[in-house]
Every structure is written in structure tokens, then in C-alpha cells.
Design a protein around this motif. Structure first.
Motif, PDB file in Angstrom:
ATOM      1  N   SER A  70       0.828  -1.125   0.033  1.00  0.00           N
ATOM      2  CA  SER A  70       0.054   0.030   0.115  1.00  0.00           C
ATOM      3  C   SER A  70       1.017   1.137  -0.173  1.00  0.00           C
ATOM      4  CB  SER A  70      -0.953   0.001   1.135  1.00  0.00           C
ATOM      5  OG  SER A  70      -1.776   1.169   1.234  1.00  0.00           O
ATOM      6  N   ASN A  71       1.877   1.075   0.741  1.00  0.00           N
ATOM      7  CA  ASN A  71       2.727   2.398   0.675  1.00  0.00           C
ATOM      8  C   ASN A  71       3.613   2.752  -0.348  1.00  0.00           C
ATOM      9  OD1 ASN A  71       2.318   3.679   3.200  1.00  0.00           O
ATOM     10  ND2 ASN A  71       3.724   1.825   4.329  1.00  0.00           N
ATOM     11  N   SER A  89       1.134   3.788  -3.081  1.00  0.00           N
ATOM     12  CA  SER A  89       0.846   5.109  -2.727  1.00  0.00           C
ATOM     13  C   SER A  89       1.968   6.138  -3.177  1.00  0.00           C
ATOM     14  CB  SER A  89       0.735   5.392  -1.131  1.00  0.00           C
ATOM     15  OG  SER A  89      -0.341   4.722  -0.676  1.00  0.00           O
ATOM     16  N   LYS A 148       1.027   6.151   2.554  1.00  0.00           N
ATOM     17  CA  LYS A 148      -0.289   5.638   2.741  1.00  0.00           C
ATOM     18  C   LYS A 148      -1.081   6.920   3.601  1.00  0.00           C
ATOM     19  CE  LYS A 148      -3.651   1.962   4.590  1.00  0.00           C
ATOM     20  NZ  LYS A 148      -3.496   0.623   5.012  1.00  0.00           N
ATOM     21  N   THR A 149      -0.297   7.308   4.553  1.00  0.00           N
ATOM     22  CA  THR A 149      -0.921   8.262   5.323  1.00  0.00           C
ATOM     23  C   THR A 149      -1.289   9.757   4.576  1.00  0.00           C
ATOM     24  OG1 THR A 149       0.138   7.090   7.164  1.00  0.00           O
ATOM     25  CG2 THR A 149      -0.638   9.546   7.793  1.00  0.00           C
ATOM     26  N   GLU A 197      -4.178   9.193   2.337  1.00  0.00           N
ATOM     27  CA  GLU A 197      -5.636   9.006   2.983  1.00  0.00           C
ATOM     28  C   GLU A 197      -6.011  10.166   3.616  1.00  0.00           C
ATOM     29  OE1 GLU A 197      -5.233   5.515   5.362  1.00  0.00           O
ATOM     30  OE2 GLU A 197      -5.647   4.139   3.583  1.00  0.00           O
TER      31      GLU A 197
END
Length: 299
Positions: A117-118, A121, A169-170, A173
Motif C-alpha cells: 500500500s505504501n 501510494s 499511505k498516510t 488518505e
């Protein structure tokens, strides 16, 4: 006993002869498969270099460009492998490899869900024009200059020169504020003056103090508004635009404006009051009152 041994040797020789015959029969297919793999290898190298060169024109991060190049090379080699297996008439083996790749991909994806996911992203961030290296952004409670966007995280350098590593990812989102997208910022200066002040004069002095600091190329005006009757002062705000691309420029502009307004007020005897508390005793106390035993004993 000897017959069994002879029979076993005959069977072994027959199998070896069958393997040799199959090898000779499939030798042309094997040569074709090898040629296909060699060609796919050199094509993959060329595609890797071409993809890295093309990606580096739009993506400043070398790690992302190299990743894109490797992915393109893997795709080319995979296609070559499937063609080679097809040339050798190993369709069943090809189906087995595809099934195994699907199951392995599912297991690896579940095990490395956060990492993948990272990574994805990071690829998305690299193509976003609204966040680039050198921009000053504010996100997830941190504010600073973007100095790196790699496959796993984004690195910010704050005011105090500390580095903050935030997972990609942070960033995807959560919302973020990019100060570098616009070349102008609105500065707001808040202040209060005493109740005895001439409010028209206060407004005039404030506008002149700010106008003497910054010149505007457009028609944006200096805005001045009184906001409230406070306990010790009449409060106002002054808003104006300055050329700024990061939070530091904003703080510098506000600091300069506050000093200019304070200097102008001092020169014209405009009072900027601080909170005052007045204590008033309406009941006249007489410390010599003999009816009060406590005060009398103290005297």
C-alpha cells in the motif's frame, strides 16, 4: 534372478533411449525457446533503460523511476518465458505456473499489505503535481519542506531542521495543505486599542503602516474591520496579501506588519492596552473600628 536384473536394465535403457529420442525431436523447439528467452532478455534491458529515461523526465525520484523500469523489464521477460514454454509445447506446465503465480501473489499480497500500500501510494504521489519535492506542506500535524518521496515514505524537513518521515499511505488518505501551490498568502493582524482612541485615526494609521511595507500589483485592497468591544480594548483585524510560498514567509510578513503598526501607534500616542482588573471597595472598612474584635486586637 538374472532374468529380473536383465529386464530392469532393458527397461532403463528403453527409458534413456526414449528421453534421447524426445530430446532430439524437441531440439528445434528447445532452440527456438532459448532464442526467444535471449531476445526477451535484451529487449527487457532496452525497455528498462527506456522506461527509466522516460519516467525520470516527469518523476524526480530515482527510486520510483528505477521501479517503473524494473516492472517493465519483468513484464517483457515474463512474456518471453510464456512464449518459450509454448514453443516447447509445455502448455500444462504453463497453466501450472499461472495457477501457482496467482496463489503466490495472493499470499504475498496479504502478507505485505501495508508495504504494498505504501509502495503504490509512493507511485501515486510521484505523479501528483500538487505535491512535489521542494514544496512546503502541512499534513498529519507536521509542517515542512518536502525533501524526498520514495517508495515507502515522504520526508519533511521542519523549521527546526528535524526530519519527519511519514508513510505514503498516510499522505494519500489524509488532507494536506500545500503552501507552494500559490504565490500569494493573506496575512491577518489582530490588535486592540483603548476606548479613548480615535477609531478613524486608528484605521488610517494601520492602513498606512501596512501599505508602506508591501506593494500589490493587482487591485487587492488592505481590509480593516473592528470586531468587538472587549474587556479592555476595542479589537480589530487587518488583512492584506503578500508574496509568499511557505509558512516561514507568512510568519515573516506578519512579524514585520506588527512592528510597523506598533511603531505607528507609538508615534501617534495610540494606546494598545493590556488586560486590567480594577478592584473597588464600596464598603468603607475602618481598621480602627473597636466593634470588630479582630481588627482591634491587631491594633
Amino acid at each position: 534372478m538374472n532374468n529380473k536384473i536383465q529386464t530392469s536394465f532393458v527397461d532403463i535403457i528403453d527409458k534413456i533411449e526414449g528421453w534421447v529420442s524426445s530430446f532430439i525431436e524437441n531440439l528445434p523447439n528447445l532452440i527456438v525457446a532459448i532464442i526467444v528467452m535471449v531476445i526477451s532478455y535484451y529487449i527487457a534491458r532496452f525497455v528498462n533503460k527506456w522506461a527509466v529515461k522516460l519516467a525520470s523526465k516527469r518523476i524526480p525520484q530515482n527510486s520510483i523511476s528505477n521501479l517503473i523500469g524494473r516492472m517493465c523489464a519483468v513484464i517483457v521477460v515474463s512474456v518471453g518465458l510464456f512464449l518459450a514454454l509454448g514453443a516447447m509445447d509445455l502448455s500444462k506446465t504453463l497453466d501450472t505456473l499461472l495457477a501457482g503465480a496467482g496463489i503466490s501473489g495472493l499470499v504475498i499480497g496479504l502478507a505485505l499489505q501495508g508495504t504494498l500500500s505504501n509502495l503504490l501510494s509512493g507511485v501515486v504521489l510521484s505523479f501528483r503535481k500538487k505535491i512535489e519535492i521542494g514544496n512546503w506542506i502541512e499534513t498529519n500535524g507536521f509542517s515542512g519542506e518536502v525533501i524526498d518521496i520514495n517508495l515507502s515514505s515522504l520526508v519533511l524537513k521542519e523549521f527546526d531542521n528535524n526530519l519527519v518521515v511519514i508513510p505514503n499511505k498516510t499522505i494519500i488518505e489524509n488532507p494536506f495543505k500545500n503552501y507552494s501551490l500559490t504565490s500569494k498568502m493573506r496575512i491577518v493582524v489582530e490588535c486592540g486599542v483603548g476606548y479613548e482612541s480615535d477609531l478613524e485615526q486608528v484605521e488610517k494609521l494601520t492602513r498606512e503602516a501596512v501599505a508602506g511595507l508591501y506593494t500589490s500589483d493587482d487591485d487587492s485592497e488592505i481590509e480593516f474591520y473592528y470586531t468587538e468591544f472587549a474587556d479592555s480594548s476595542i479589537n480589530f483585524i487587518c488583512r492584506f496579501w503578500v508574496d509568499a510560498e511557505n509558512a516561514k514567509n507568512k510568519l515573516d510578513a506578519k512579524s514585520v506588519a506588527i512592528k510597523a503598526v506598533k511603531k505607528s501607534f507609538n508615534a501617534n500616542d495610540i494606546n494598545i492596552p493590556f488586560p486590567i482588573r480594577t478592584l473597588e471597595f464600596n464598603n468603607k472598612l475602618n481598621v480602627n473600628n473597636t466593634q470588630n474584635g479582630e481588627f482591634a486586637s491587631q491594633n
